[in-house]
Design a protein around this motif. Structure first.
Motif, PDB file in Angstrom:
ATOM      1  N   ARG A   1      -7.453 -42.966 -42.251  1.00  0.00           N
ATOM      2  CA  ARG A   1      -6.086 -42.625 -42.584  1.00  0.00           C
ATOM      3  C   ARG A   1      -5.763 -42.993 -44.034  1.00  0.00           C
ATOM      4  N   ASP A   2      -4.686 -42.409 -44.534  1.00  0.00           N
ATOM      5  CA  ASP A   2      -4.151 -42.807 -45.829  1.00  0.00           C
ATOM      6  C   ASP A   2      -3.365 -44.106 -45.660  1.00  0.00           C
ATOM      7  N   THR A   3      -3.411 -44.947 -46.696  1.00  0.00           N
ATOM      8  CA  THR A   3      -2.636 -46.184 -46.710  1.00  0.00           C
ATOM      9  C   THR A   3      -1.961 -46.289 -48.079  1.00  0.00           C
TER      10      THR A   3
ATOM     11  N   ASN B   1      -2.405 -43.312 -36.529  1.00  0.00           N
ATOM     12  CA  ASN B   1      -3.820 -43.098 -36.820  1.00  0.00           C
ATOM     13  C   ASN B   1      -4.213 -41.648 -36.572  1.00  0.00           C
TER      14      ASN B   1
ATOM     15  N   GLU C   1      -3.573 -57.884 -45.525  1.00  0.00           N
ATOM     16  CA  GLU C   1      -4.828 -57.954 -44.783  1.00  0.00           C
ATOM     17  C   GLU C   1      -5.670 -59.174 -45.155  1.00  0.00           C
TER      18      GLU C   1
ATOM     19  N   VAL D   1     -10.040 -48.452 -44.482  1.00  0.00           N
ATOM     20  CA  VAL D   1      -9.309 -48.494 -43.210  1.00  0.00           C
ATOM     21  C   VAL D   1      -9.466 -47.181 -42.451  1.00  0.00           C
TER      22      VAL D   1
ATOM     23  N   TRP E   1      -5.434 -48.747 -37.225  1.00  0.00           N
ATOM     24  CA  TRP E   1      -4.936 -50.066 -36.839  1.00  0.00           C
ATOM     25  C   TRP E   1      -4.163 -49.962 -35.546  1.00  0.00           C
TER      26      TRP E   1
END
Length: 293
Positions: free
Chosen positions: A29-31, A59, A243, A258, A261
């Motif tokens: 995914r993008d964060t 997600n 994190e 990532v 989550w």
């Protein structure tokens, strides 16, 4: 920094499977600092149905079904990323909200972010709060301590007091056993940290993804030698989710990628599903390759 991740999952069955339905958390995914540039997923045998979606936690999910007899299932996912390093200053860590103040805010949450964070104080399928976990962590997370400074100290505590040993635990090993034997793998250490944090009233969530590993100087990196990885994140109102990686005693930056989550591993299992008419014994082989591009 740009990376390319290739994750190959291969199941070999003792008897032909006639039909299977699957959901995968294999599309990262993008964060805030990670951006997916492109991705490609190949499945053999080819599925008759496939679709992408988003789960409760935001997600990326991939659903597919195969309706022909097969003794082997191969899922090959390649993704390109652009990642910006995360660098927290020492003054940010030291001056973050205290554990006592965060607990007081969570008692009467007055923002959407605080109300959503409270979900990560509750028990989840694989993580239950307990008196043992609270006792192990409460001295670190005193009311006067900065949440981030305490989380960093607790990350170091797990790193120094526990031994990485893949032969001592399974996916179902209880946290109390991990705490007693002082050994496990990255998933155990992430679950342990989350269970301890929740037991002392600090919201924590499970992070799943990849970690770039580098070969010793002068040696060539082996293809497929990287691995899936797990760590945890702590919530603070001023910084959001921050994190920590207790397996390596660091705050993740650009070498952690990532995928997903959730509350614990059960929310972000890489592949789950059902098979019909066959299967028998099965063997799983996983290859992960993280390359700088």
């Amino acid at each position: 920094m740009r990376y390319r991740v290739r994750h190959i999952t291969e199941y070999t069955y003792g008897a032909p499977v006639s039909l299977c339905y699957n959901m995968a958390h294999l599309l990262p995914r993008d964060t805030g600092n990670q951006f997916c540039l492109n991705q490609k997923i190949q499945i053999n045998p080819p599925p008759v149905y496939k679709t992408e979606g988003v789960d409760y936690f935001g997600n990326q999910t991939f659903y597919f079904s195969i309706q022909e007899a097969h003794k082997k299932l191969v899922i090959d996912v390649s993704t390109d990323f652009d990642i910006t390093p995360l660098n927290f200053r020492e003054q940010d860590i030291n001056n973050a909200i205290t554990c006592g103040e965060l607990r007081r805010l969570l008692a009467t949450p007055n923002t959407p972010e605080l109300r959503m964070a409270k979900e990560y104080l509750l028990d989840s399928p694989q993580i239950n709060r307990s008196a043992e976990l609270k006792e192990y962590a409460e001295s670190t997370f005193s009311n006067e301590s900065s949440v981030l400074k305490a989380a960093l100290a607790f990350t170091h505590k797990i790193f120094t007091e526990f031994k990485f040993d893949p032969n001592t635990t399974t996916v179902a090993t209880p946290l109390e056993q991990v705490l007693k034997q002082r050994s496990g793998v990255c998933q155990d250490f992430a679950h342990l940290a989350i269970g301890c944090l929740r037991s002392v009233g600090i919201p924590a969530r499970y992070m799943s993804g990849y970690l770039e590993t580098l070969p010793p100087p002068g040696q060539e990196k082996l293809v497929g030698a990287d691995a899936s990885h797990a760590w945890f994140a702590v919530f603070t109102p001023e910084f959001g989710w921050v994190e920590f990686d207790p397996t390596n005693d660091i705050m993740p930056s650009e070498q952690h990628i990532v995928t997903a989550w959730g509350r614990d591993y059960s929310d972000v299992t890489p592949l789950q599903g059902v098979i019909f008419e066959g299967g028998g014994s099965q063997q799983l082989a996983v290859s992960v390759d993280v390359r700088r591009t």
